[in-house]
Design an enzyme around this catalytic site. Structure first.
Site, PDB file in Angstrom:
ATOM      1  N   LYS A  34       0.375  -1.384   0.052  1.00 24.34           N
ATOM      2  CA  LYS A  34       0.063  -0.008   0.736  1.00 24.34           C
ATOM      3  C   LYS A  34       0.712   1.415  -0.191  1.00 24.34           C
ATOM      4  O   LYS A  34       0.477   2.038  -0.821  1.00 24.34           O
ATOM      5  CB  LYS A  34      -1.069  -0.221   1.411  1.00 24.34           C
ATOM      6  CG  LYS A  34      -2.125  -1.293   2.160  1.00 24.34           C
ATOM      7  CD  LYS A  34      -2.342  -1.346   2.996  1.00 24.34           C
ATOM      8  CE  LYS A  34      -1.797  -0.452   3.766  1.00 24.34           C
ATOM      9  NZ  LYS A  34      -1.237  -2.592   3.770  1.00 24.34           N
ATOM     10  N   ARG A 109      -9.385   1.529   8.442  1.00 20.88           N
ATOM     11  CA  ARG A 109      -8.934   0.013   8.605  1.00 20.88           C
ATOM     12  C   ARG A 109     -10.340  -0.970   9.678  1.00 20.88           C
ATOM     13  O   ARG A 109     -10.368  -2.363   9.666  1.00 20.88           O
ATOM     14  CB  ARG A 109      -7.633   0.282   9.685  1.00 20.88           C
ATOM     15  CG  ARG A 109      -6.713  -0.614   8.813  1.00 20.88           C
ATOM     16  CD  ARG A 109      -6.023  -0.377   9.896  1.00 20.88           C
ATOM     17  NE  ARG A 109      -4.593  -1.681   9.734  1.00 20.88           N
ATOM     18  CZ  ARG A 109      -2.824  -0.514   8.837  1.00 20.88           C
ATOM     19  NH1 ARG A 109      -2.774   0.658   8.178  1.00 20.88           N
ATOM     20  NH2 ARG A 109      -2.297  -1.043   9.382  1.00 20.88           N
ATOM     21  N   ARG A 148      11.497  -5.684   4.276  1.00 16.18           N
ATOM     22  CA  ARG A 148      11.165  -4.422   4.164  1.00 16.18           C
ATOM     23  C   ARG A 148      12.856  -3.356   4.849  1.00 16.18           C
ATOM     24  O   ARG A 148      12.647  -3.818   6.115  1.00 16.18           O
ATOM     25  CB  ARG A 148      10.386  -4.248   4.614  1.00 16.18           C
ATOM     26  CG  ARG A 148       9.907  -2.281   4.755  1.00 16.18           C
ATOM     27  CD  ARG A 148       8.805  -2.056   5.369  1.00 16.18           C
ATOM     28  NE  ARG A 148       7.884  -3.384   6.145  1.00 16.18           N
ATOM     29  CZ  ARG A 148       6.757  -2.511   6.545  1.00 16.18           C
ATOM     30  NH1 ARG A 148       5.857  -2.281   5.247  1.00 16.18           N
ATOM     31  NH2 ARG A 148       5.959  -3.002   7.156  1.00 16.18           N
ATOM     32  N   ARG A 181      11.485  -1.813  10.636  1.00 11.29           N
ATOM     33  CA  ARG A 181      10.363  -1.201  11.886  1.00 11.29           C
ATOM     34  C   ARG A 181      10.163  -2.955  12.894  1.00 11.29           C
ATOM     35  O   ARG A 181      10.371  -3.728  12.992  1.00 11.29           O
ATOM     36  CB  ARG A 181       8.659  -1.468  10.622  1.00 11.29           C
ATOM     37  CG  ARG A 181       9.213  -0.101  10.755  1.00 11.29           C
ATOM     38  CD  ARG A 181       7.945  -0.398   9.820  1.00 11.29           C
ATOM     39  NE  ARG A 181       6.409  -0.373   9.630  1.00 11.29           N
ATOM     40  CZ  ARG A 181       5.462  -0.503   9.608  1.00 11.29           C
ATOM     41  NH1 ARG A 181       5.447   0.808   8.037  1.00 11.29           N
ATOM     42  NH2 ARG A 181       3.686  -1.291   9.675  1.00 11.29           N
ATOM     43  N   ARG A 192      -0.617  -9.306  12.812  1.00 15.06           N
ATOM     44  CA  ARG A 192      -0.866  -8.110  11.794  1.00 15.06           C
ATOM     45  C   ARG A 192      -1.704  -8.763  11.495  1.00 15.06           C
ATOM     46  O   ARG A 192      -3.029  -8.206  10.700  1.00 15.06           O
ATOM     47  CB  ARG A 192       0.406  -6.927  12.293  1.00 15.06           C
ATOM     48  CG  ARG A 192       0.786  -6.295  12.378  1.00 15.06           C
ATOM     49  CD  ARG A 192       2.061  -5.725  12.256  1.00 15.06           C
ATOM     50  NE  ARG A 192       1.995  -4.577  11.229  1.00 15.06           N
ATOM     51  CZ  ARG A 192       2.883  -4.426   9.739  1.00 15.06           C
ATOM     52  NH1 ARG A 192       4.429  -4.977  10.586  1.00 15.06           N
ATOM     53  NH2 ARG A 192       2.693  -4.265   9.413  1.00 15.06           N
TER      54      ARG A 192
HETATM   55  P1  AP5 Z   1       4.844  -2.054   1.893  1.00 14.42           P
HETATM   56  O1  AP5 Z   1       4.907  -0.995   0.930  1.00 14.42           O
HETATM   57  O2  AP5 Z   1       5.879  -1.238   3.184  1.00 14.42           O
HETATM   58  O3  AP5 Z   1       3.310  -2.217   1.840  1.00 14.42           O
HETATM   59  P2  AP5 Z   1       2.155  -1.499   3.284  1.00 14.42           P
HETATM   60  O4  AP5 Z   1       0.856  -2.774   2.249  1.00 14.42           O
HETATM   61  O5  AP5 Z   1       2.677  -0.187   3.315  1.00 14.42           O
HETATM   62  O6  AP5 Z   1       2.711  -2.416   4.322  1.00 14.42           O
HETATM   63  P3  AP5 Z   1       2.723  -1.566   5.748  1.00 14.42           P
HETATM   64  O7  AP5 Z   1       3.613  -3.076   6.782  1.00 14.42           O
HETATM   65  O8  AP5 Z   1       3.253  -0.136   6.214  1.00 14.42           O
HETATM   66  O9  AP5 Z   1       1.343  -1.914   6.122  1.00 14.42           O
HETATM   67  P4  AP5 Z   1       0.567  -1.974   7.396  1.00 14.42           P
HETATM   68  O10 AP5 Z   1      -0.992  -1.691   7.018  1.00 14.42           O
HETATM   69  O11 AP5 Z   1       0.364  -3.451   8.862  1.00 14.42           O
HETATM   70  O12 AP5 Z   1       1.037  -0.801   8.500  1.00 14.42           O
HETATM   71  P5  AP5 Z   1       0.847   0.743   8.891  1.00 14.42           P
HETATM   72  O13 AP5 Z   1       2.155   1.377   8.827  1.00 14.42           O
HETATM   73  O14 AP5 Z   1      -0.639   1.700   7.751  1.00 14.42           O
HETATM   74  O15 AP5 Z   1       5.505  -3.240   1.391  1.00 14.42           O
HETATM   75  C1  AP5 Z   1       6.325  -3.962   2.352  1.00 14.42           C
HETATM   76  C2  AP5 Z   1       7.726  -4.092   1.663  1.00 14.42           C
HETATM   77  O16 AP5 Z   1       7.201  -5.213   0.062  1.00 14.42           O
HETATM   78  C3  AP5 Z   1       7.903  -3.159   1.473  1.00 14.42           C
HETATM   79  O17 AP5 Z   1       9.597  -3.834   2.069  1.00 14.42           O
HETATM   80  C4  AP5 Z   1       8.387  -3.325   0.192  1.00 14.42           C
HETATM   81  O18 AP5 Z   1      10.025  -2.597  -0.598  1.00 14.42           O
HETATM   82  C5  AP5 Z   1       8.295  -4.063  -0.570  1.00 14.42           C
HETATM   83  N1  AP5 Z   1       7.042  -4.197  -1.879  1.00 14.42           N
HETATM   84  C6  AP5 Z   1       6.186  -3.502  -1.987  1.00 14.42           C
HETATM   85  N2  AP5 Z   1       5.068  -4.083  -3.245  1.00 14.42           N
HETATM   86  C7  AP5 Z   1       6.127  -4.978  -4.014  1.00 14.42           C
HETATM   87  C8  AP5 Z   1       5.671  -5.488  -4.913  1.00 14.42           C
HETATM   88  N3  AP5 Z   1       5.438  -5.577  -5.967  1.00 14.42           N
HETATM   89  N4  AP5 Z   1       7.247  -6.486  -5.109  1.00 14.42           N
HETATM   90  C9  AP5 Z   1       8.179  -7.101  -3.912  1.00 14.42           C
HETATM   91  N5  AP5 Z   1       7.769  -6.414  -2.878  1.00 14.42           N
HETATM   92  C10 AP5 Z   1       7.090  -4.828  -2.668  1.00 14.42           C
HETATM   93  O19 AP5 Z   1       0.032   0.509  10.470  1.00 14.42           O
HETATM   94  C11 AP5 Z   1       1.392   0.624  11.231  1.00 14.42           C
HETATM   95  C12 AP5 Z   1       0.399   0.055  12.527  1.00 14.42           C
HETATM   96  O20 AP5 Z   1       0.050   1.355  13.247  1.00 14.42           O
HETATM   97  C13 AP5 Z   1      -0.813  -0.741  11.740  1.00 14.42           C
HETATM   98  O21 AP5 Z   1      -0.700  -1.982  12.579  1.00 14.42           O
HETATM   99  C14 AP5 Z   1      -1.552   0.172  13.170  1.00 14.42           C
HETATM  100  O22 AP5 Z   1      -1.457  -0.352  14.850  1.00 14.42           O
HETATM  101  C15 AP5 Z   1      -1.776   1.276  13.210  1.00 14.42           C
HETATM  102  N6  AP5 Z   1      -2.734   1.966  12.426  1.00 14.42           N
HETATM  103  C16 AP5 Z   1      -2.358   2.720  11.858  1.00 14.42           C
HETATM  104  N7  AP5 Z   1      -3.127   3.016  11.093  1.00 14.42           N
HETATM  105  C17 AP5 Z   1      -4.482   2.345  11.612  1.00 14.42           C
HETATM  106  C18 AP5 Z   1      -6.194   2.625  11.508  1.00 14.42           C
HETATM  107  N8  AP5 Z   1      -6.625   3.627  10.519  1.00 14.42           N
HETATM  108  N9  AP5 Z   1      -6.242   2.635  13.040  1.00 14.42           N
HETATM  109  C19 AP5 Z   1      -5.984   1.690  13.465  1.00 14.42           C
HETATM  110  N10 AP5 Z   1      -4.942   1.975  13.599  1.00 14.42           N
HETATM  111  C20 AP5 Z   1      -4.429   2.020  12.776  1.00 14.42           C
HETATM  112 MG    MG Z   2       2.861   0.949   5.426  1.00 10.60          MG
END
Ligand code: AP5
Ligand code: MG
Length: 235
Positions: A34, A109, A148, A181, A192
């Site tokens: 994402k 979410r 990552r 991270r 997660r």
């Molecule tokens: P990446 O693009 O970083 O993936 P992502 O979907 O952004 O993954 P996240 O871990 O950031 O998602 P998340 O939803 O768990 O975390 P968030 O920060 O939102 O890609 C992942 C890896 O793959 C990278 O190394 C990238 O280089 C690689 N990659 C990407 N595309 C690729 C491809 N096509 N092929 C190969 N490799 C590839 O949230 C963190 C925490 O915050 C949550 O757990 C929660 O506690 C809290 N939080 C955030 N938002 C909310 C909300 N709205 N409500 C409640 N809690 C929340």
């Molecule tokens: Mg992310």
């Protein structure tokens, strides 16, 4: 004459870009890509990238009250409570820089978050245009997360195998040392994923019902995935 015609095409294309208001939600499991795609969309179409995860991490780094509260949930792989996130996003999307659209990454979410967003937008006479769901099976996720690496200074993300940096461990963009991270440890990733299936996946049906759901195969390489998204949003 040829140059004038090309300039006309250029202006027309750019006017089209400005006229197009694009409000996009990125859906998908943790690690589905994402953030990677949201940054590409935001950079290409000149709209803000709003990542709730990044907002929480910035607050943790600054030691704010919100950051302290959020960290207790994030470290366990749990969602931060809706009441800590909804107002923050609703206020953010009402800002001037969002008037031509935005890409929401990691929000909503939960169903209550989606309903709160729809209600707030409806009050402004607005709506989300596309909910892009990035499909990646759980089996691929743990590998992506453990590989990552993120830049704590500029927010760029890489993957040690799939999206490597030019110099190992160093951000291509700003030269800072990359980090793993805290919540990317395999046992937290598993939690997660469980939380995703339980609380976030129901949003796919929610947005299907409002006819804005678009599904993309997130297992393809980064550029291929971006091409599919660009074809969907038609810009
Ligand atoms: P990446 O693009 O970083 O993936 P992502 O979907 O952004 O993954 P996240 O871990 O950031 O998602 P998340 O939803 O768990 O975390 P968030 O920060 O939102 O890609 C992942 C890896 O793959 C990278 O190394 C990238 O280089 C690689 N990659 C990407 N595309 C690729 C491809 N096509 N092929 C190969 N490799 C590839 O949230 C963190 C925490 O915050 C949550 O757990 C929660 O506690 C809290 N939080 C955030 N938002 C909310 C909300 N709205 N409500 C409640 N809690 C929340
Ligand atoms: Mg992310």
């Amino acid at each position: 004459m040829k140059e004038i015609f090309h300039s006309y095409l250029y202006v027309r294309e750019n006017l089209h870009e400005l006229e197009e208001i694009m409000k996009i939600i990125m859906l998908g499991a943790p690690g589905a890509g994402k953030g990677t795609q949201a940054k590409l969309i935001a950079g290409t179409y000149k709209i803000p990238h709003i990542s709730t995860g990044d907002i929480f991490r910035a607050n943790i780094k600054e030691g704010t009250d919100l950051g302290k509260k959020a960290k207790t949930y994030m470290d366990q792989g749990l969602l931060v409570p809706d009441e800590l996130v909804v107002d923050l996003v609703v206020d953010r999307v009402a800002k001037e820089d969002c008037k031509n659209g935005y890409v929401l990454d990691g929000f909503p979410r939960t169903i209550p978050q989606a309903e709160a967003l729809d209600k707030a937008l409806a009050a402004l006479g607005e709506n989300i245009d596309y909910a892009v769901d990035m499909e990646v099976p759980d089996a691929n996720i743990v590998n992506r997360m453990s590989g990552r690496r993120a830049c704590p200074a500029c927010g760029a993300t890489y993957h040690i195998v799939h999206i490597p940096t030019k110099k190992e461990g160093i951000c291509d963009r700003c030269g800072k040392e990359l980090i793993l991270r805290d919540d990317d440890k395999p046992e937290t990733v598993k939690k997660r994923l469980d939380v995703y299936h339980d609380q976030t996946q129901p949003l796919i049906a929610y947005y299907k019902r409002s006819n804005i759901l678009k599904e993309v195969d997130g297992t393809k390489d980064m550029d291929e995935v971006f091409k599919s998204i660009a074809a969907i949003i038609g810009a």
